[in-house]
Design an enzyme around this catalytic site. Structure first.
Site, short mmCIF file in Angstrom:
data_model
loop_
_atom_site.label_atom_id
_atom_site.label_comp_id
_atom_site.label_asym_id
_atom_site.label_seq_id
_atom_site.Cartn_x
_atom_site.Cartn_y
_atom_site.Cartn_z
N ASP A 144 52.01 4.95 11.49
CA ASP A 144 53.22 5.76 11.62
C ASP A 144 53.30 6.28 13.05
O ASP A 144 52.27 6.64 13.64
CB ASP A 144 53.21 6.94 10.64
N ALA A 161 55.51 0.86 14.18
CA ALA A 161 55.08 -0.14 13.19
C ALA A 161 55.36 -1.57 13.67
O ALA A 161 54.55 -2.47 13.42
CB ALA A 161 55.78 0.12 11.86
N CYS A 212 65.78 2.60 1.85
CA CYS A 212 66.34 3.83 1.30
C CYS A 212 67.79 4.03 1.70
O CYS A 212 68.33 5.12 1.56
CB CYS A 212 65.50 5.04 1.75
#
Length: 421
Positions: A275, A305, A365
């Site tokens: 992260d 990432a 998401c």
């Protein structure tokens, strides 16, 4: 416990007028609204009025009453509909009824509620027919977020309802977060700073330890993402825990290590957590230690990432399970084309790290990317890398994040588990 001062709270919830203003639709939205879609954009109204945010309004068309909602003078989303019943008053009693119904639903659908699981979403806004209101429970703390000026006029009614149900919910504290997606900000608005036992406290007053299917996790309700963590991945973390025995796992966009600790507790032999936020990586390490898992043999990388994927490929590393759960690449409809390209690139790079016969877990998401489009990015990546992919699990958000049949925007979470040969 008593209400603490809060200078920004409206004096009372949802002023109800004897004569409710009527707003006429300029577009044929009756069927959509009756199916449960709660949003009415400003351009869908004839001559949007000059009314204060939070004014109760009736939405009508040529056939008469359609819905009752709250007007927001500052948002492109001019009205959120709260009821389709012209006889139902939009007031504190409606808020209490909707929250009470949400509590009962959670008791039915969340296993181990209050025991093996103490972190869950109590109210999912539109999905619980309280548009703009999100309530998350982290042990003794209820975190509330309101989306927009109109929804915030309901805050006193929300607080009063939660205070009345505090003992039932084992809640001692209500904390308001000011921003929905990122950053810090907010404050205590009811109760007191939690007096937590040593086994449940973190490093500051609003960091605590919750349980998720028996797994302990640190949550910072003051500074963490969303309301503290990503509760919508709870059941997917359990899936990762169930399938990780003996696997080498790479977890990108790991945040505070939810998937990583699940994999480690499930028996993964090596877990790499990546992260870009050093504070998140530090918390991931603390989560491992909290679970009694040695850091030896596991890697924690505070870096981008994509860069970590590229380096791992150049070093010839392979993993049995690769997890990529990035933040939304498409915060707006205008960003969809670029987002799909970013997902394809990410999935190509992720597939490069999957050992033959291994697994890829990919998540999105963004409500602007539907399931079909998201699956296409995995298929395109597989073709580009000449790898065969089998879909093993295609999931959405869990039962404490409900949505409505006529509200596709509410089905935002996609979690895909694939076998890669």
């Amino acid at each position: 416990m008593s209400r603490l001062p809060h200078t920004n709270l409206p004096a009372r919830a949802v002023p109800q007028r004897a004569s409710v203003p009527e707003l006429r639709l300029a577009r044929p939205l009756r069927e959509s609204l009756l199916l449960g879609h709660p949003w009415i954009y400003r351009q869908a109204l004839q001559a949007p009025p000059d009314l204060p945010s939070g004014t109760v309004v009736d939405v009508i068309d040529r056939d008469g009453f359609v819905a009752r909602g709250l007007y927001d003078r500052t948002s492109p989303l001019a009205v959120r509909a709260y009821t389709l019943d012209s006889h139902e008053t939009l007031d504190a009693s409606l808020v209490e009824r909707r929250i009470s119904a949400a509590i009962q639903t959670r008791k039915r659908v969340i296993g181990g509620l209050g025991q093996s699981t103490t972190g869950f979403r109590l109210c999912h806004g539109e999905g619980d027919r309280l548009p703009g209101i999100v309530i998350d429970i982290y042990g003794p703390i209820a975190v509330v977020i309101t989306d927009g000026e109109a929804a915030r006029t309901l805050l006193p009614a929300v607080i009063e309802t939660l205070a009345r149900r505090a003992q039932e919910l084992s809640v001692t504290t209500i904390y308001e977060r000011h921003q929905r997606r990122q950053g810090s900000g907010g404050g205590l608005i009811w109760g007191s700073i939690p007096n937590l036992p040593d086994g449940e406290r973190g490093q500051h007053p609003f960091e605590l330890i919750i349980r998720e299917h028996g797994m302990s996790l640190l949550v910072d309700v003051e500074n963490g993402q969303k309301t503290g963590m990503f509760l919508d991945q709870r059941e997917n973390r359990r899936l990762v825990r169930d399938i990780s025995h003996g696997l080498r796992v790479w977890n990108g966009f790991s945040y505070t290590g939810g998937f990583s600790i699940a994999a480690a507790l499930g028996g993964a032999t090596r877990v790499v957590s990546v992260d870009r936020a050093p504070a998140a990586i530090d918390t991931a390490r603390r989560n491992f230690l909290l679970a009694g898992i040695s850091l030896a043999g596991h890697d924690f990388l505070a870096e981008d990432a994509f860069a970590a994927l590229q380096r791992a490929k150049s070093q010839g590393e392979l993993f049995d399970l690769v997890i990529v759960d990035p933040p939304s690449f498409a915060p707006t409809q205008q960003a969809v084309v670029g987002a799909l390209a970013a997902y394809r690139r990410l999935h190509e790079m992720a597939i490069d790290l999957v050992a033959p016969g291994g697994l890829l877990a990919a998540a999105s998401c963004s409500s602007h990317i539907d399931e079909k489009a998201f699956l296409s990015t995995i298929g395109d990546a597989a073709v580009a890398k000449r790898r065969a992919v089998q879909l093993l699990e295609v999931r959405g958000q869990p039962a404490d994040h409900p949505t409505l049949p006529g509200f596709p925007e509410g089905r935002y979470l996609k979690f895909i588990l694939c076998a890669v040969s």
